[in-house]
Design an enzyme around this catalytic site. Structure first.
Site, PDB file in Angstrom:
ATOM      1  CG  HIS A 101      -1.683  -1.081   1.706  1.00  0.00           C
ATOM      2  ND1 HIS A 101      -1.064  -2.114   2.274  1.00  0.00           N
ATOM      3  CD2 HIS A 101      -2.931  -1.175   1.485  1.00  0.00           C
ATOM      4  CE1 HIS A 101      -2.304  -3.045   2.540  1.00  0.00           C
ATOM      5  NE2 HIS A 101      -3.271  -2.415   2.011  1.00  0.00           N
ATOM      6  CG  ASP A 104       2.023  -0.785   3.436  1.00  0.00           C
ATOM      7  OD1 ASP A 104       1.391  -0.459   4.188  1.00  0.00           O
ATOM      8  OD2 ASP A 104       1.507  -1.690   2.351  1.00  0.00           O
ATOM      9  CD  GLU A 268      -6.654 -11.704   3.885  1.00  0.00           C
ATOM     10  OE1 GLU A 268      -6.312 -10.916   2.896  1.00  0.00           O
ATOM     11  OE2 GLU A 268      -7.004 -11.692   5.115  1.00  0.00           O
ATOM     12  CG  ASP A 296      -4.410 -11.318   0.075  1.00  0.00           C
ATOM     13  OD1 ASP A 296      -3.650 -11.429  -0.956  1.00  0.00           O
ATOM     14  OD2 ASP A 296      -4.766 -10.283   0.732  1.00  0.00           O
ATOM     15  CG  ASP A 307      -8.051 -10.613   8.675  1.00  0.00           C
ATOM     16  OD1 ASP A 307      -7.516 -11.494   8.552  1.00  0.00           O
ATOM     17  OD2 ASP A 307      -8.389  -9.557   8.191  1.00  0.00           O
ATOM     18  CG  ASP A 309      -3.925 -10.555   8.280  1.00  0.00           C
ATOM     19  OD1 ASP A 309      -4.732 -11.161   7.717  1.00  0.00           O
ATOM     20  OD2 ASP A 309      -3.851  -9.247   8.852  1.00  0.00           O
ATOM     21  CG  ASP A 339      -2.807  -9.480   3.722  1.00  0.00           C
ATOM     22  OD1 ASP A 339      -2.209  -8.920   4.690  1.00  0.00           O
ATOM     23  OD2 ASP A 339      -4.117  -9.124   3.215  1.00  0.00           O
TER      24      ASP A 339
HETATM   25  C1  XLS Z   1      -7.072  -6.822   5.313  1.00  0.00           C
HETATM   26  C2  XLS Z   1      -7.059  -7.040   3.992  1.00  0.00           C
HETATM   27  C3  XLS Z   1      -5.724  -6.129   3.358  1.00  0.00           C
HETATM   28  C4  XLS Z   1      -5.633  -6.253   1.759  1.00  0.00           C
HETATM   29  C5  XLS Z   1      -4.888  -5.127   1.088  1.00  0.00           C
HETATM   30  O1  XLS Z   1      -8.045  -7.527   5.907  1.00  0.00           O
HETATM   31  O2  XLS Z   1      -6.499  -8.455   3.796  1.00  0.00           O
HETATM   32  O3  XLS Z   1      -4.627  -6.486   3.924  1.00  0.00           O
HETATM   33  O4  XLS Z   1      -5.049  -7.600   1.396  1.00  0.00           O
HETATM   34  O5  XLS Z   1      -5.429  -3.965   1.499  1.00  0.00           O
HETATM   35 NI    NI Z   2      -5.671  -9.386   2.261  1.00  0.00          NI
HETATM   36 NI    NI Z   3      -7.201  -9.375   5.500  1.00  0.00          NI
END
Ligand code: XLS
Ligand code: NI
Ligand code: NI
Length: 435
Positions: A101, A104, A268, A296, A307, A309, A339
């Protein structure tokens, strides 16, 4: 000259399944050929700049734990140092792609113009690094959710000036993605949704979101960007209700605004679970609707319901996902973006390397298992056999008929169809031979 951030960690090599070296690949051999294609070209791994380099280790109860030498991320010198370290990690891992992004990679300025200037100069810097690096850009995206100006949404904000601000940001990010040779551009609608209907004009917001996405597609064509525009579904978090809930919802939205041929989806794993689906369901549905783009690959904690991640580490789950990816013909512009972030107690640079090694190994095992299932063919044969009745001319006349012809057929032939086993357990046992 390196930054020294990764100390004496050396380039990660494939050493095979018997290796006990924690910093070696045991399953990911980029050059191994599976179903006629190199593993690297199947999987198309990408590192996410935000989690690996920008995230500071905070959670709702505490702030930064990581203390990287580029913290606080508020000046250009530190932004360049962060980029230097990022490219050192790409090289150590031999990872073919990365994603960002704008927030970032550049420090926020005191005005839009200053933020844009910062962004463009860091894009130049990254572009120079890419001249000698072998890592390419899988996708760029705009962060239209972190800054407080976006608290009520970006394209769906009640304030038109925020819509303009979001448009200006996406213009810059799309153009930078194009300049760096990116293969896709992603839009995830983090706060494109609402907290309460009491203050929300849902119908108007949907129209604004449709118009915004149309502008993105128009601009893509205008600048000659050949990559794919991808929308990333997610049901909630941060918004209570998000408009891009899941694959089915996104497809309906794209259809309504006439964008189904111009936009695909970035799906994702964790978001699929949050929406109450399995990852493979979302992938299969996207492929069936012709909007499968990229993935993702990051899991959630199944107990917490957030979430979270996390890096993937469940081979059977990943196998079923890649089974759908392979059945869809594999990635074209898309890839496997991690991600995913470290746990906030994983402080060391080595943790960052090990997390990616583990994730790449798990995905490699999953893809190889999925390919073996496809090459074996038993699962598809069982599926085909279950629907074989539909391959007959008689079944075709049913589909070509109407309710009256169906009724006549049932009465004339005195039909009394008998149920047949779906054989779920037998098929699960079959899958377990491969994972
Ligand atoms: C958030 C999203 C984000 C996107 C990119 O939950 O997964 O990370 O992949 O903006
Ligand atoms: Ni994502
Ligand atoms: Ni996400």
């Amino acid at each position: 000259m390196t930054t020294g951030f990764f100390g004496d960690i050396e380039r990660v090599r494939f050493e095979g399944p018997d290796s006990t070296n924690p910093l070696a690949y045991r399953h990911y051999d980029p050059d191994a050929v599976v179903m006629g294609k190199r593993l690297e070209d199947h999987l198309r791994f990408a590192v996410a700049w935000w989690h690996s380099f920008a995230w500071e280790g905070g959670d709702p109860f505490g702030g930064m734990t990581f203390e990287r030498p580029w913290h606080p991320q508020n000046d250009m010198g530190r932004a360049r140092l962060k980029a230097d370290v990022a490219f050192e990690m790409f090289d150590l891992l031999g990872v073919p792609y990365f994603c960002w992004h704008e927030a970032d990679i550049r420090p926020e300025g005191t005005s839009f113009a200053e933020s844009l200037h910062n962004f463009e100069s860091i894009i130049d810097y990254i572009g120079e690094k890419m001249q000698t690096a072998s890592t390419r850009l899988l996708w760029g995206t705009a962060n239209l959710f972190s800054h407080r100006r976006f608290m009520s949404g970006a394209a769906t904000n009640p304030d038109p000036d925020i819509f303009a601000y979001a448009g200006a940001t996406v213009k810059a990010c799309l153009e930078a993605t194009h300049r760096l040779g990116g293969e896709n551009y992603v839009l995830w609608g983090g706060r494109e949704g609402y907290e309460t209907l009491l203050n929300t004009d849902l119908s108007r917001e949907l129209d604004h979101l449709g118009r915004f996405l149309t502008m993105v597609v128009e601009h893509k064509h205008k600048i000659g960007f050949k990559g794919a525009i991808l929308v990333e579904p997610k049901p909630q978090e941060p918004s209570k209700h998000q408009y891009d809930f899941d694959v089915a919802t996104c497809y309906g939205f794209l259809k309504r605004y006439g964008l189904e041929n111009d936009v695909q989806l970035n799906i994702e794993q964790g978001h699929a679970i949050l929406a109450g689906h399995s990852f493979e369901h979302e992938l299969a549905l996207a492929a069936a609707l012709g909007v499968f783009g990229s993935i993702d690959m990051n899991r959630n904690d199944y107990q917490s319901g957030w979430d979270t991640d996390q890096f993937p580490n469940n081979v059977p789950e990943v196998t079923l996902a890649y089974y759908e990816v392979l059945k869809a013909g594999g990635f074209t512009t898309g890839g496997t973006n991690f991600d995913a972030k470290l746990r906030r107690q994983s402080l060391d640079p080595q943790d960052l390397i090990a997390a990616h090694i583990g994730a790449m190994d798990v995905c490699a095992r999953g893809l190889k298992s999925a390919a073996a299932m496809i090459e074996d063919g038993s699962l598809e044969a069982a599926r085909a056999e279950r629907y074989a009745g539909w391959d007959t001319p008689r079944a075709k006349t049913m589909l070509d008929g109407n309710l009256e012809t169906l009724s006549a057929m049932v009465l004339d032939e005195n039909l009394d169809p008998q149920p047949r086993s779906g054989r779920q357990e037998i098929l699960e046992n079959l899958v377990n031979r491969f994972v």
